[in-house]
Design an enzyme around this catalytic site. Structure first.
Site, short mmCIF file in Angstrom:
data_model
loop_
_atom_site.label_atom_id
_atom_site.label_comp_id
_atom_site.label_asym_id
_atom_site.label_seq_id
_atom_site.Cartn_x
_atom_site.Cartn_y
_atom_site.Cartn_z
N GLY A 1 0.87 -1.17 0.00
CA GLY A 1 0.00 0.00 0.00
C GLY A 1 0.90 1.21 0.00
O GLY A 1 1.82 1.29 -0.80
N GLU A 2 0.69 2.09 0.93
CA GLU A 2 1.56 3.26 1.07
C GLU A 2 2.10 3.25 2.49
O GLU A 2 1.34 3.40 3.46
CB GLU A 2 0.76 4.54 0.77
N SER A 3 3.43 3.04 2.61
CA SER A 3 4.01 2.82 3.94
C SER A 3 3.81 4.02 4.86
O SER A 3 3.63 3.85 6.07
CB SER A 3 5.49 2.48 3.82
N CYS B 1 6.14 -5.35 0.34
CA CYS B 1 6.25 -4.00 -0.22
C CYS B 1 6.16 -2.94 0.90
O CYS B 1 7.08 -2.83 1.69
CB CYS B 1 5.21 -3.81 -1.32
N ARG C 1 12.95 3.19 -0.64
CA ARG C 1 11.59 3.19 -1.19
C ARG C 1 11.61 3.49 -2.70
O ARG C 1 12.50 4.15 -3.19
CB ARG C 1 10.73 4.24 -0.47
N HIS D 1 4.62 -8.44 -4.96
CA HIS D 1 3.24 -8.78 -4.63
C HIS D 1 2.86 -10.13 -5.23
O HIS D 1 2.31 -10.17 -6.33
CB HIS D 1 2.28 -7.72 -5.18
N GLU E 1 0.51 -11.91 -4.10
CA GLU E 1 -0.95 -12.00 -3.95
C GLU E 1 -1.66 -11.47 -5.20
O GLU E 1 -2.81 -11.79 -5.44
CB GLU E 1 -1.42 -11.28 -2.68
N1 GLN Z 1 6.13 2.86 -2.57
C1 GLN Z 1 5.25 2.43 -1.54
C2 GLN Z 1 5.68 2.93 -0.17
O1 GLN Z 1 6.67 3.59 -0.02
C3 GLN Z 1 5.14 0.93 -1.49
C4 GLN Z 1 4.42 0.43 -2.71
C5 GLN Z 1 3.66 -0.83 -2.50
O2 GLN Z 1 3.40 -1.26 -1.37
N2 GLN Z 1 3.23 -1.43 -3.58
O3 GLN Z 1 4.99 2.66 0.76
#
Ligand code: GLN
Length: 203
Positions: free
Chosen positions: A48-50, A80, A109, A186, A188
């Site tokens: 997702g977005e960390s 991720c 990242r 990923h 999944e």
């Molecule tokens: N770039 C995203 C982050 O810094 C990670 C991307 C992902 O989870 N697919 O969180």
């Protein structure tokens, strides 16, 4: 008995992990509150977005309970953004970004470029990935994994007790430290169950 696996469900690719785990016979708990960490046999921290997931773990009072449960030995897979969350250090954090600091690696990242550079590829998965360049070989213990990369991080530094399990384009994208698995990609999204079965094997 079928294992109970939590999927941290604050943001990101939650549903895909849940259905893949259910396909492997697990009972899935979508974790949004600290008490939902009780009784788990394993845990997935999704992509997702960390920065968002980090912020939400603090808002929902999950940060400390996650640190305690995972430190106590709960088998955990971070994918991720989930890998970033698990890492001890982020090379290029967003302002104020924190991690759980449990997996002894440094990550960078968005290391393969922006969203348009996302790719689907086949990796060699297994302990001898430490030596290769990510190409599938006859080397013992490696199996192919179909992986999708989306704004993926890479592992740039490894602690002493961390084993490399996968590489992509010469970069480390899969690691293990005891009961912790961290991957940049990923599975999944491709439906490949190899890494999730590796998590269930840690129970
Ligand atoms: N770039 C995203 C982050 O810094 C990670 C991307 C992902 O989870 N697919 O969180």
């Amino acid at each position: 008995m079928n294992p109970t696996v939590g999927v941290l469900a604050l943001q990101g690719g939650v549903a895909e992990h849940a259905s893949l785990l259910e396909g492997l016979g697990a009972r899935v708990v979508l974790v949004k509150r600290p008490e939902q960490l009780e009784g788990l046999d394993a845990l997935v921290l999704p992509g997702g977005e960390s920065t968002t997931i980090d912020r939400l773990t603090r808002i929902f009072g999950l940060r400390q309970p996650l640190i305690e449960a995972i430190s106590a030995g709960l088998p955990t897979l971070g994918t991720c953004a989930g890998l970033i969350l698990l890492a001890r250090q982020v090379e290029d954090p967003a302002a104020g970004q924190q991690t759980l600091g449990l997996l002894d690696v440094t990550v960078r990242r968005n290391a393969f470029g922006s969203q348009v550079d996302s790719a689907e590829t086949q990796l060699a998965w297994g302990a001898s990935g430490a030596d290769g360049a990510g190409q599938l070989t006859d080397a013992g213990g490696q199996v192919p994994v179909k992986a999708a990369f989306i704004r993926a991080p890479i592992v740039t530094q490894l602690g002493q007790n961390v084993t490399v399990l996968a590489r992509h384009a010469g970069q480390v994208v899969g690691v293990q430290q005891g009961h912790l698995l961290g991957i940049s990609f990923h599975p999944e999204l491709t439906g490949d169950t190899t890494v999730h079965r590796a998590l269930l094997d840690l129970i």
